[in-house]
Write an enzyme that holds these catalytic residues in place. Structure first.
Site, PDB file in Angstrom:
ATOM      1  CG  ASP A 291      -1.956   1.078   1.221  1.00  0.00           C
ATOM      2  OD1 ASP A 291      -1.727   2.110   0.565  1.00  0.00           O
ATOM      3  OD2 ASP A 291      -2.998   0.896   1.858  1.00  0.00           O
ATOM      4  CG  HIS A 322      -4.863   3.323  -0.516  1.00  0.00           C
ATOM      5  ND1 HIS A 322      -4.709   3.096   0.838  1.00  0.00           N
ATOM      6  CD2 HIS A 322      -5.835   4.266  -0.630  1.00  0.00           C
ATOM      7  CE1 HIS A 322      -5.528   3.874   1.515  1.00  0.00           C
ATOM      8  NE2 HIS A 322      -6.229   4.590   0.651  1.00  0.00           N
TER       9      HIS A 322
END
Length: 363
Positions: A291, A322
């Protein structure tokens, strides 16, 4: 797809492992696209859902005369999302802290609508076209307005299970609400997609400019609509001239004209996990190791929380970006299927426990 479930051993955890293990969404496969988290992020933000959903808006007035907006997903089929069956579960969708309702969040709502849920999007004060009737916005981890919305949904659907799912930085609001409310949250289960667990660290570290600048511009564009009202409480020139998310957050909530406070004091009241030990609702957090927004897993994931609390479950995948979690075929995001399977598994487990113990169903 090489996912790992980190949690405290329990009967609920065993049931969840079995249920997710049978889910086709987690089987993965050889595909290069998941290895590019930056492209996933842009795709997830820019690609609209298919088909485009129809939304029915409802404004909810708060005790201080402020307004939040509830957007009921009607769907492209003409069936009203707010008028489902008596026992249909209500799914509350919480966008990120900037109020951006992404295509991914809408897609999740459509998937839920197809499965018999009643999806509704919670929009904070001044976000996503919601009128700002008071010179006050909602701080990062202040669950007061969300509590009013949950109370209203419970009154409107008294016999339905109430579920909640948040996306990205919007998870700070949901996690704060669960901790502050404890066993009185009125939710049956919750899920967080790519949550931000440590708010202060996240603001201070900053994001890559590729993500921070578009988000900053989106926030400034929304705030500029209410420049006249907000000028009474904040320095608008400084606010619209902010060069980072931290500077904007600090100007908006700490350097106010009426009640200035320090950055440290602000986060004492707004950290998402400040009351995490009091949470009494199962929470599934879907996170990816790559992420680019949350930051490195070693610093940004509170692993000890998942090892010690029986209510927190971390589904960690090596690739997913993400809020991306891409996959081939329809749906594009395997996390949506995992969340809906998780909610189904939670309902099944609770029904089994009620029958085993002979407990009456909570009213």
């Amino acid at each position: 797809g090489h996912c790992r479930l980190l949690c405290k051993p329990s009967a609920l955890a065993q049931h969840l492992v079995r249920s997710l293990g049978r889910s086709a969404a987690l089987r993965g496969g050889r595909w290069l696209w998941p290895c590019w988290p930056q492209l996933q992020m842009l795709w997830q933000l820019l690609q609209p859902p298919e088909p485009e959903p129809v939304v029915a808006r409802e404004l909810l007035q708060l005790p201080d005369a402020g307004l939040v907006a509830l957007d009921w997903l009607v769907g492209p089929w003409g069936a009203a999302g707010g008028g489902g069956g008596i026992s249909s579960p209500v799914l509350l969708l919480i966008p990120n802290a900037a109020g951006k309702v992404t295509g991914g969040l809408l897609q999740l709502g459509l998937r839920a609508l197809e499965r018999g849920f009643i999806p509704v999007i919670f929009n904070r004060r001044g976000h996503n076209g919601c009128p700002l009737t008071t010179p006050r916005l909602q701080p990062f981890g202040d669950p007061g307005d969300l509590r009013e919305a949950v109370t209203y949904l419970r009154c409107r659907h008294p016999s339905a299970s109430l579920l909640a799912v948040s996306e990205g930085s919007g998870s700070g609001l949901l996690l704060a609400y669960l901790g502050e409310s404890g066993s009185s949250s009125r939710l049956a289960a919750a899920a967080c997609l790519s949550p931000i667990f440590r708010g202060r660290d996240w603001f201070e570290a900053g994001m890559p400019w590729l993500y921070e600048w578009p988000l900053l511009l989106h926030l400034k564009q929304g705030l500029s609509r209410y420049a006249g009202a907000l000028a009474e409480v904040v320095d608008m020139d400084r606010l619209l001239g902010s060069r980072s998310l931290r500077e904007l957050e600090e100007t908006l909530f700490c350097r106010t004209r009426s009640r200035p406070t320090s950055w440290e004091s602000y986060w004492e009241c707004n950290e998402p996990l400040r009351d995490a030990d009091e949470a009494a609702v199962p929470v599934l957090c879907l996170c990816s190791a790559d992420d680019p927004v949350r930051g490195p897993p070693a610093q940004s994931l509170p692993r000890e929380l998942f090892r010690s609390s029986p209510f927190f479950f971390l589904l960690l995948t090596p690739h997913g970006g993400h809020c991306g979690f891409p996959r081939r075929g329809p749906g594009r995001c395997w996390a949506h299927e995992a969340v809906l399977e998780y909610f189904r598994a939670m309902a099944e487990f609770l029904r089994t426990e009620e029958r085993r113990k002979g407990l009456p169903r909570p009213r």
